[in-house]
Design a protein around this motif. Structure first.
Motif, PDB file in Angstrom:
ATOM      1  N   LEU A  16       0.827  -1.202   0.000  1.00 12.81           N
ATOM      2  CA  LEU A  16       0.000   0.000   0.000  1.00 12.81           C
ATOM      3  C   LEU A  16       0.865   1.258   0.000  1.00 12.81           C
ATOM      4  O   LEU A  16       0.512   2.268  -0.620  1.00 12.81           O
ATOM      5  CB  LEU A  16      -0.926   0.002   1.224  1.00 12.81           C
ATOM      6  N   GLY A  17       2.028   1.184   0.685  1.00 14.88           N
ATOM      7  CA  GLY A  17       2.934   2.321   0.681  1.00 14.88           C
ATOM      8  C   GLY A  17       3.492   2.611  -0.700  1.00 14.88           C
ATOM      9  O   GLY A  17       3.713   3.777  -1.055  1.00 14.88           O
ATOM     10  N   ALA A  18       3.715   1.564  -1.496  1.00 17.06           N
ATOM     11  CA  ALA A  18       4.173   1.785  -2.866  1.00 17.06           C
ATOM     12  C   ALA A  18       3.098   2.477  -3.701  1.00 17.06           C
ATOM     13  O   ALA A  18       3.378   3.389  -4.487  1.00 17.06           O
ATOM     14  CB  ALA A  18       4.556   0.449  -3.496  1.00 17.06           C
ATOM     15  N   VAL A  19       1.845   2.057  -3.499  1.00 14.41           N
ATOM     16  CA  VAL A  19       0.734   2.683  -4.232  1.00 14.41           C
ATOM     17  C   VAL A  19       0.590   4.141  -3.832  1.00 14.41           C
ATOM     18  O   VAL A  19       0.484   5.040  -4.679  1.00 14.41           O
ATOM     19  CB  VAL A  19      -0.571   1.911  -3.977  1.00 14.41           C
ATOM     20  N   VAL A  94      10.465   6.695  -0.547  1.00 20.09           N
ATOM     21  CA  VAL A  94      10.487   5.504   0.296  1.00 20.09           C
ATOM     22  C   VAL A  94       9.425   4.514  -0.163  1.00 20.09           C
ATOM     23  O   VAL A  94       9.652   3.296  -0.206  1.00 20.09           O
ATOM     24  CB  VAL A  94      10.268   5.892   1.782  1.00 20.09           C
ATOM     25  N   GLY A  95       8.247   5.040  -0.526  1.00 15.91           N
ATOM     26  CA  GLY A  95       7.183   4.160  -0.997  1.00 15.91           C
ATOM     27  C   GLY A  95       7.553   3.423  -2.272  1.00 15.91           C
ATOM     28  O   GLY A  95       7.326   2.206  -2.384  1.00 15.91           O
ATOM     29  N   LEU A  96       8.135   4.142  -3.227  1.00 18.11           N
ATOM     30  CA  LEU A  96       8.530   3.486  -4.478  1.00 18.11           C
ATOM     31  C   LEU A  96       9.676   2.503  -4.253  1.00 18.11           C
ATOM     32  O   LEU A  96       9.747   1.459  -4.922  1.00 18.11           O
ATOM     33  CB  LEU A  96       8.931   4.544  -5.504  1.00 18.11           C
ATOM     34  N   LEU A  97      10.558   2.818  -3.302  1.00 15.98           N
ATOM     35  CA  LEU A  97      11.622   1.866  -2.972  1.00 15.98           C
ATOM     36  C   LEU A  97      11.030   0.582  -2.393  1.00 15.98           C
ATOM     37  O   LEU A  97      11.480  -0.524  -2.712  1.00 15.98           O
ATOM     38  CB  LEU A  97      12.589   2.500  -1.974  1.00 15.98           C
ATOM     39  N   GLY A  98      10.004   0.737  -1.579  1.00 14.05           N
ATOM     40  CA  GLY A  98       9.316  -0.452  -1.070  1.00 14.05           C
ATOM     41  C   GLY A  98       8.677  -1.248  -2.188  1.00 14.05           C
ATOM     42  O   GLY A  98       8.658  -2.487  -2.153  1.00 14.05           O
ATOM     43  N   GLY A  99       8.152  -0.552  -3.205  1.00 11.08           N
ATOM     44  CA  GLY A  99       7.592  -1.251  -4.354  1.00 11.08           C
ATOM     45  C   GLY A  99       8.648  -2.047  -5.101  1.00 11.08           C
ATOM     46  O   GLY A  99       8.382  -3.173  -5.565  1.00 11.08           O
ATOM     47  N   PHE A 105      10.879  -9.409  -4.672  1.00 11.13           N
ATOM     48  CA  PHE A 105      10.331 -10.599  -4.016  1.00 11.13           C
ATOM     49  C   PHE A 105       9.514 -11.437  -4.998  1.00 11.13           C
ATOM     50  O   PHE A 105       9.650 -12.668  -5.048  1.00 11.13           O
ATOM     51  CB  PHE A 105       9.465 -10.177  -2.833  1.00 11.13           C
ATOM     52  N   LEU A 106       8.650 -10.780  -5.781  1.00  6.06           N
ATOM     53  CA  LEU A 106       7.841 -11.509  -6.767  1.00  6.06           C
ATOM     54  C   LEU A 106       8.715 -12.161  -7.827  1.00  6.06           C
ATOM     55  O   LEU A 106       8.455 -13.291  -8.262  1.00  6.06           O
ATOM     56  CB  LEU A 106       6.830 -10.551  -7.409  1.00  6.06           C
ATOM     57  N   TYR A 107       9.754 -11.445  -8.247  1.00  2.00           N
ATOM     58  CA  TYR A 107      10.679 -12.017  -9.231  1.00  2.00           C
ATOM     59  C   TYR A 107      11.366 -13.256  -8.661  1.00  2.00           C
ATOM     60  O   TYR A 107      11.468 -14.298  -9.325  1.00  2.00           O
ATOM     61  CB  TYR A 107      11.718 -10.972  -9.631  1.00  2.00           C
ATOM     62  N   GLY A 146      15.345  -5.872   3.311  1.00  3.05           N
ATOM     63  CA  GLY A 146      14.723  -4.741   2.647  1.00  3.05           C
ATOM     64  C   GLY A 146      13.390  -4.367   3.280  1.00  3.05           C
ATOM     65  O   GLY A 146      13.101  -3.189   3.520  1.00  3.05           O
ATOM     66  N   PHE A 147      12.562  -5.383   3.571  1.00  2.00           N
ATOM     67  CA  PHE A 147      11.286  -5.119   4.234  1.00  2.00           C
ATOM     68  C   PHE A 147      11.507  -4.460   5.595  1.00  2.00           C
ATOM     69  O   PHE A 147      10.821  -3.492   5.953  1.00  2.00           O
ATOM     70  CB  PHE A 147      10.505  -6.429   4.407  1.00  2.00           C
ATOM     71  N   ILE A 148      12.451  -5.006   6.369  1.00  2.00           N
ATOM     72  CA  ILE A 148      12.720  -4.445   7.686  1.00  2.00           C
ATOM     73  C   ILE A 148      13.199  -2.999   7.577  1.00  2.00           C
ATOM     74  O   ILE A 148      12.765  -2.111   8.329  1.00  2.00           O
ATOM     75  CB  ILE A 148      13.761  -5.307   8.428  1.00  2.00           C
ATOM     76  N   GLY A 149      14.093  -2.752   6.620  1.00  2.00           N
ATOM     77  CA  GLY A 149      14.613  -1.399   6.443  1.00  2.00           C
ATOM     78  C   GLY A 149      13.546  -0.413   6.006  1.00  2.00           C
ATOM     79  O   GLY A 149      13.473   0.713   6.519  1.00  2.00           O
ATOM     80  N   ILE A 150      12.692  -0.826   5.057  1.00  2.00           N
ATOM     81  CA  ILE A 150      11.623   0.062   4.591  1.00  2.00           C
ATOM     82  C   ILE A 150      10.673   0.395   5.739  1.00  2.00           C
ATOM     83  O   ILE A 150      10.282   1.566   5.928  1.00  2.00           O
ATOM     84  CB  ILE A 150      10.851  -0.591   3.428  1.00  2.00           C
TER      85      ILE A 150
END
Length: 373
Positions: A16-19, A94-99, A105-107, A146-150
């Protein structure tokens, strides 16, 4: 919520943060487009700035909801529109970095499925399978970090720009102090009433009985038996007085310290008490007293009301002194009851936190976190 549930919640929050980050980038571009031509004219510029700040506050409120719901980060609502704009200027990145982390992860998941299929169909050699497993482990580690850092950057950024103002912090502190002061007064009054009741129902009645025995002894020609009864009654009175004094404030707490006082609580409990004490040094006196009464009241409640067979007491210290009392009783303890609410007020008086978890059927877990300074 378990570990998997926690990671799912954080993943949804990052998604949601990426969106919202993309939305915020578009909004900032739009804000720049309408602000540049309006800048030379002060009145038009002020109207545009107010409009931009109002929209930024709306977006910031969405972020506050997302942070509270998925990243467990609470922030204040008294920030200004200018602070909201400053927050969005950094937050979108930060949101786009989370995206990007999510895409990675999906890749990795897609590649892992392909590798697994090839391994089962015999299209990969053993060396290739081992290398793929190692690469997958490294990729998974990087994604988790990455998740923890974001999540950490999200919380810190929001706390910096949307955190409570100095006025709100002071108002909260005043409210907490007023509440804790009133709670301390109520706890002291309740303790005084309990001591008076113990003296009236116990010591006073025994003194009356002692007086009657001595009166009969004075009148009886053979008073040896009555004097023996009076002597025995004085021993009971001394025991009652010791119990009242111990419940009011144990002398061992000052003389020998918290550990020894808790050992005596365990000895007098009437049920099995397992004590784990891991403090390297004595805490401050007020904290030590609060910790003692938390354990004493919790153990007494477990024995008298919860019908527990065993109580486990853990006293540990990290940043704060943590007292955890768990019993195997029937549960259903009321945190609003006189005993537990009195403990909550006592803990709040030293700026501690007090929680009670007591589902019907048990177990009951009481935790007090106390500051060490």
């Amino acid at each position: 919520m378990g570990v998997v549930g926690t990671w799912v919640r954080v993943g949804v929050g990052v998604l949601l943060g990426a969106v919202t980050g993309l939305v915020e980038l578009v909004y900032l571009i739009w804000a720049g487009i309408i602000l540049i031509p309006a800048w030379p004219q002060p009145r038009t510029r002020r109207a545009a700035v107010q409009r931009i700040q109002a929209g930024a506050r709306n977006l910031a409120e969405v972020e506050r909801w997302r942070l509270a719901a998925f990243l467990r980060a609470e922030n204040a609502s008294d920030y200004t529109g200018a602070r909201a704009v400053e927050y969005l200027l950094l937050r979108w990145a930060v949101g786009l970095l989370g995206g990007l982390v999510l895409l990675l992860f999906l890749y990795g998941a897609a590649v892992g499925v392909i590798w697994t299929f090839e391994a089962f169909t015999g299209q990969s050699t053993l060396l290739l399978i081992v290398s793929q497993v190692l690469l997958s482990a490294v990729l998974l580690f990087l994604i988790v970090q990455g998740f923890i850092g974001i999540a950490a950057v999200e919380r810190r950024l929001a706390r910096h720009f949307l955190g409570p103002s100095t006025r709100e912090v002071l108002e909260r502190r005043i409210t907490e102090l007023s509440t804790s002061r009133a709670g301390v007064v109520a706890a002291v009054d309740a303790e005084r009433r309990r001591i008076e009741r113990d003296i009236h129902d116990g010591v006073q009645q025994r003194l009356v009985a002692l007086g009657m025995l001595l009166g009969r002894a004075r009148r009886a020609p053979d008073n040896s038996e009555l004097i023996a009864q009076a002597h025995e009654e004085t021993q009971h009175i001394l025991d009652e007085l010791r119990d009242v004094a111990w419940r009011a404030y144990p002398a061992a707490l000052d003389n020998l310290g918290l550990h020894e006082a808790l050992l005596r609580v365990a000895e007098r409990a009437g049920i099995r008490v397992r004590l784990r004490y891991e403090l390297a040094e004595r805490p401050p006196s007020a904290v030590e007293t609060a910790a003692y009464f938390v354990v004493s009241e919790a153990v007494t409640n477990a024995a008298k009301h919860a019908y527990a067979q065993e109580v486990t007491v853990d006293v540990t210290q990290a940043d704060r002194l943590v007292v955890r009392v768990r019993d195997d009783g029937v549960g259903g303890a009321d945190p609003g009851g006189s005993g537990l609410s009195g403990l909550a007020r006592r803990v709040a008086a030293v700026d501690g936190e007090f929680t009670v978890d007591s589902p019907v059927g048990g177990p009951t877990v009481i935790v007090a976190e106390l500051p060490c300074v």
